[in-house]
Design an enzyme around this catalytic site. Structure first.
Site, PDB file in Angstrom:
ATOM      1  N   LEU A  11      55.533  30.686  68.949  1.00  0.00           N
ATOM      2  CA  LEU A  11      54.748  31.618  68.138  1.00  0.00           C
ATOM      3  C   LEU A  11      55.369  31.724  66.741  1.00  0.00           C
ATOM      4  O   LEU A  11      56.510  32.160  66.597  1.00  0.00           O
ATOM      5  CB  LEU A  11      54.714  33.001  68.793  1.00  0.00           C
ATOM      6  CG  LEU A  11      54.275  33.022  70.270  1.00  0.00           C
ATOM      7  CD1 LEU A  11      54.198  34.463  70.765  1.00  0.00           C
ATOM      8  CD2 LEU A  11      52.937  32.314  70.447  1.00  0.00           C
ATOM      9  N   ALA A  12      54.608  31.295  65.750  1.00  0.00           N
ATOM     10  CA  ALA A  12      55.175  31.255  64.391  1.00  0.00           C
ATOM     11  C   ALA A  12      54.148  31.683  63.353  1.00  0.00           C
ATOM     12  O   ALA A  12      54.153  31.215  62.226  1.00  0.00           O
ATOM     13  CB  ALA A  12      55.670  29.838  64.094  1.00  0.00           C
ATOM     14  N   ARG A  18      59.585  42.217  57.733  1.00  0.00           N
ATOM     15  CA  ARG A  18      60.915  42.827  57.632  1.00  0.00           C
ATOM     16  C   ARG A  18      61.921  41.916  56.907  1.00  0.00           C
ATOM     17  O   ARG A  18      63.002  42.354  56.527  1.00  0.00           O
ATOM     18  CB  ARG A  18      61.438  43.165  59.041  1.00  0.00           C
ATOM     19  CG  ARG A  18      60.743  44.366  59.656  1.00  0.00           C
ATOM     20  CD  ARG A  18      61.055  44.491  61.137  1.00  0.00           C
ATOM     21  NE  ARG A  18      60.256  43.578  61.956  1.00  0.00           N
ATOM     22  CZ  ARG A  18      60.367  43.446  63.285  1.00  0.00           C
ATOM     23  NH1 ARG A  18      61.269  44.164  63.926  1.00  0.00           N
ATOM     24  NH2 ARG A  18      59.605  42.599  63.958  1.00  0.00           N
ATOM     25  N   THR A  85      51.277  39.011  69.092  1.00  0.00           N
ATOM     26  CA  THR A  85      51.745  37.871  69.894  1.00  0.00           C
ATOM     27  C   THR A  85      50.735  37.482  70.986  1.00  0.00           C
ATOM     28  O   THR A  85      50.695  36.326  71.401  1.00  0.00           O
ATOM     29  CB  THR A  85      53.113  38.171  70.538  1.00  0.00           C
ATOM     30  OG1 THR A  85      53.053  39.459  71.161  1.00  0.00           O
ATOM     31  CG2 THR A  85      54.228  38.189  69.503  1.00  0.00           C
ATOM     32  N   ALA A 356      92.181  13.074  32.715  1.00  0.00           N
ATOM     33  CA  ALA A 356      91.634  14.438  32.727  1.00  0.00           C
ATOM     34  C   ALA A 356      90.620  14.608  31.605  1.00  0.00           C
ATOM     35  O   ALA A 356      90.818  14.120  30.497  1.00  0.00           O
ATOM     36  CB  ALA A 356      92.766  15.437  32.559  1.00  0.00           C
TER      37      ALA A 356
HETATM   38  C1  UD1 Z   1      58.555  40.602  70.083  1.00  0.00           C
HETATM   39  C2  UD1 Z   1      58.159  41.270  71.401  1.00  0.00           C
HETATM   40  C3  UD1 Z   1      59.281  42.222  71.811  1.00  0.00           C
HETATM   41  C4  UD1 Z   1      60.576  41.438  71.962  1.00  0.00           C
HETATM   42  C5  UD1 Z   1      60.888  40.636  70.696  1.00  0.00           C
HETATM   43  C6  UD1 Z   1      62.021  39.665  70.991  1.00  0.00           C
HETATM   44  C7  UD1 Z   1      55.720  41.489  71.378  1.00  0.00           C
HETATM   45  C8  UD1 Z   1      54.570  42.426  71.210  1.00  0.00           C
HETATM   46  N1  UD1 Z   1      56.934  42.022  71.207  1.00  0.00           N
HETATM   47  O1  UD1 Z   1      58.689  41.643  69.137  1.00  0.00           O
HETATM   48  O2  UD1 Z   1      58.958  42.840  73.034  1.00  0.00           O
HETATM   49  O3  UD1 Z   1      61.635  42.315  72.244  1.00  0.00           O
HETATM   50  O4  UD1 Z   1      59.756  39.853  70.270  1.00  0.00           O
HETATM   51  O5  UD1 Z   1      62.457  38.972  69.868  1.00  0.00           O
HETATM   52  O6  UD1 Z   1      55.507  40.345  71.677  1.00  0.00           O
HETATM   53  N2  UD1 Z   1      53.747  36.115  65.841  1.00  0.00           N
HETATM   54  C9  UD1 Z   1      52.582  35.380  65.831  1.00  0.00           C
HETATM   55  N3  UD1 Z   1      51.418  36.025  65.561  1.00  0.00           N
HETATM   56  C10 UD1 Z   1      51.353  37.366  65.342  1.00  0.00           C
HETATM   57  C11 UD1 Z   1      52.561  38.114  65.382  1.00  0.00           C
HETATM   58  C12 UD1 Z   1      53.743  37.459  65.653  1.00  0.00           C
HETATM   59  O7  UD1 Z   1      52.601  34.178  66.016  1.00  0.00           O
HETATM   60  O8  UD1 Z   1      50.269  37.869  65.104  1.00  0.00           O
HETATM   61  C13 UD1 Z   1      55.020  35.385  66.077  1.00  0.00           C
HETATM   62  C14 UD1 Z   1      56.008  35.624  64.953  1.00  0.00           C
HETATM   63  O9  UD1 Z   1      55.884  34.624  63.962  1.00  0.00           O
HETATM   64  C15 UD1 Z   1      57.350  35.582  65.671  1.00  0.00           C
HETATM   65  C16 UD1 Z   1      57.020  35.962  67.093  1.00  0.00           C
HETATM   66  O10 UD1 Z   1      55.623  35.876  67.228  1.00  0.00           O
HETATM   67  O11 UD1 Z   1      57.909  34.298  65.653  1.00  0.00           O
HETATM   68  C17 UD1 Z   1      57.465  37.381  67.400  1.00  0.00           C
HETATM   69  O12 UD1 Z   1      56.877  38.259  66.484  1.00  0.00           O
HETATM   70  P1  UD1 Z   1      57.647  39.504  65.904  1.00  0.00           P
HETATM   71  O13 UD1 Z   1      56.743  40.244  64.994  1.00  0.00           O
HETATM   72  O14 UD1 Z   1      58.977  39.103  65.392  1.00  0.00           O
HETATM   73  O15 UD1 Z   1      57.816  40.344  67.250  1.00  0.00           O
HETATM   74  P2  UD1 Z   1      58.876  41.449  67.549  1.00  0.00           P
HETATM   75  O16 UD1 Z   1      58.458  42.722  66.912  1.00  0.00           O
HETATM   76  O17 UD1 Z   1      60.231  40.966  67.269  1.00  0.00           O
HETATM   77 CA    CA Z   2      61.077  39.086  66.438  1.00  0.00          CA
END
Ligand code: UD1
Ligand code: CA
Length: 435
Positions: A11-12, A18, A85, A356
């Site tokens: 997931l990226a 932040r 996610t 030098a």
């Molecule tokens: C997520 C988990 C959290 C966990 C944490 C671990 C969820 C809802 N929460 O939170 O429980 O403790 O990871 O690191 O899953 N992303 C997408 N599409 C989106 C949003 C995010 O692809 O719409 C990807 C982001 O690029 C990232 C990953 O998902 O690589 C995680 O997203 P992030 O927003 O960092 O989730 P956390 O709040 O850290």
């Molecule tokens: Ca994260």
């Protein structure tokens, strides 16, 4: 490791707000490579079906990853309508019945650390760790050894916030489970996002098997801020340095040394404190002294520094490079350049001594030109060599000489100096001092 019948989804697509950066979070570098690169490299060791979900800055992400890998499936998430996610998983089509989901912001993950997800059998295997400070992570609610649900920090009540067991963010799902629950996710939560983590509660209610797997933060750490990025870098650097020390490289104060992941050492090498070595540098039987910077360079049977700067495409063999010497895109074989020089776009051969303050003037403001220096040339201190220039074997350049472009034949002394004048007693007269 052998490849398994498992699909991997990374997931990226998230904004990574932040990080407070214009750059996509997953493209921030750890040890010289984007975070996402590290995850794909490890994923490749176990799977031949890797999907990366993108959205935010998708073109930049696809382009950057395309430089390193050519067999990745990219899926674009509809973040407008289905953020989160869970939304990220909606377009994914996996080849195998078991699907490992990784977050794109976990650059420390290793194929080895994912073993448990391959070996265990359950509808859902999910990673957990216990943290003194669980801030930022989803809390995992376990009762009677049974995972009940995951609650995100922003949705948690006080009791849930006190839970220190957190969701590390890696899961293995059976395909059936994803097909069953993804369409039922809702965005009824604080962030109005579709949470993948809600699947746990849904699956639990229908008594699917959910197995928690205790993992180590050193591999599963999520990077959400610049501070996390620095902390992850520290862990990655520690790994890289340990690998090279185990291979026989001596390091003084290793914690002060930065080495990128494509750097290679061979034979007996020493790296002193405060060095930075980047790109595809290759260092063989050489010593890199304190405070030196080596970028994408080849160094063999040589010593460099302290405080030398070898810029990209320097090729250094049987050579001594001393302090405050900058070398760029130059080949030096059997050369001594002990102090304070700039050697750029040059080729310098055996037995030559660079005094030098020698400067190759390689740039005329428009173009760059080459300097070629033969064997056994003696270049006096504070000389400027104006490129394009070729100095044949056995030439002496007198200190303070500006050598203009062209070819200098072997055997010559080249000297350009104004004649020295002596004015008797000027000092005493000027300062009105007596002798
Ligand atoms: C997520 C988990 C959290 C966990 C944490 C671990 C969820 C809802 N929460 O939170 O429980 O403790 O990871 O690191 O899953 N992303 C997408 N599409 C989106 C949003 C995010 O692809 O719409 C990807 C982001 O690029 C990232 C990953 O998902 O690589 C995680 O997203 P992030 O927003 O960092 O989730 P956390 O709040 O850290
Ligand atoms: Ca994260």
């Amino acid at each position: 490791m052998k490849k398994e019948n498992i699909s991997i989804v990374i997931l990226a697509a998230g904004k990574g707000s932040r990080m407070k950066s214009l750059k996509a979070k997953v493209l921030h570098n750890i040890s010289g490579k984007p975070m996402l690169y590290h995850i794909i490299r490890e994923s490749h060791k176990i799977s031949d079906d890797i999907t990366v979900v993108v959205a935010h800055q998708k073109d930049a992400v696809i382009q950057e990853i395309g430089k390193h890998f050519n067999d990745i499936t990219f899926v674009v998430q509809d973040t407008q309508n289905f953020p989160g996610t869970g939304g990220a998983m909606m377009q994914v089509e996996a080849k195998y019945d078991k699907i490992l989901v990784l977050n794109g912001d976990m650059p420390l993950i290793t194929a080895d650390a994912l073993k448990g997800f391959l070996e265990l059998k359950a509808d859902i295997i999910m990673s957990i760790f216990d943290l003194k400070n669980p801030n930022g992570y989803g809390r995992v609610i376990i009762r009677n050894n049974h995972v009940e649900y995951i609650v995100e920090q922003k949705d948690a009540d006080d009791a849930e916030l006190n839970v220190t067991t957190v969701n590390a963010g890696v899961y293995a799902f059976s395909k059936v489970i994803l097909e069953q629950y993804i369409p039922d996710l809702s965005n009824d939560n604080a962030q109005q996002e579709y949470y993948l983590t809600d699947i746990i509660a849904m699956a639990n209610e229908e008594e699917s098997s959910i197995v928690p797997l205790l993992v180590d933060e050193k591999q599963f750490k999520g990077v959400n801020s610049k501070k996390d990025l620095a902390d992850a870098e520290e862990i990655m650097q520690n790994r890289i340095r340990t690998k090279w020390m185990n291979a026989g490289v001596s390091m003084q104060l290793p914690s002060t040394i930065y080495i990128e992941e494509d750097v290679v050492f061979e034979g007996e090498c020493e790296v002193q404190n405060g060095c930075r070595i980047t790109g595809k540098s290759r260092i063989i039987n050489s010593q890199i002294k304190a405070g030196s910077v080596v970028e994408e360079s080849f160094i063999k049977n040589s010593n460099c520094g302290p405080m030398a700067h070898l810029r990209p495409l320097s090729h250094i063999e049987d050579t001594h490079i001393g302090n405050f010497v900058e070398v760029k895109k130059s080949t030096l074989k059997g050369v001594k350049a002990g102090h304070l020089s700039y050697l750029g776009d040059a080729e310098i051969n055996e037995g030559t001594n660079i005094g030098a303050g020698t400067i190759t003037c390689n740039y005329d403001g428009i173009n760059k030109y080459k300097t070629v220096i033969g064997k056994n040339v003696f270049i006096g201190s504070d000389s400027q060599l104006i490129a394009p220039i070729t100095i044949k074997n056995d030439v002496m350049i007198a200190a303070g000489t500006t050598v203009t472009s062209g070819e200098i034949a072997g055997g010559n002394l080249v000297i350009s100096r104004t004649k020295t004048r002596f004015i008797k007693d000027f000092y005493y007269n000027f300062f009105k001092k007596s002798k």
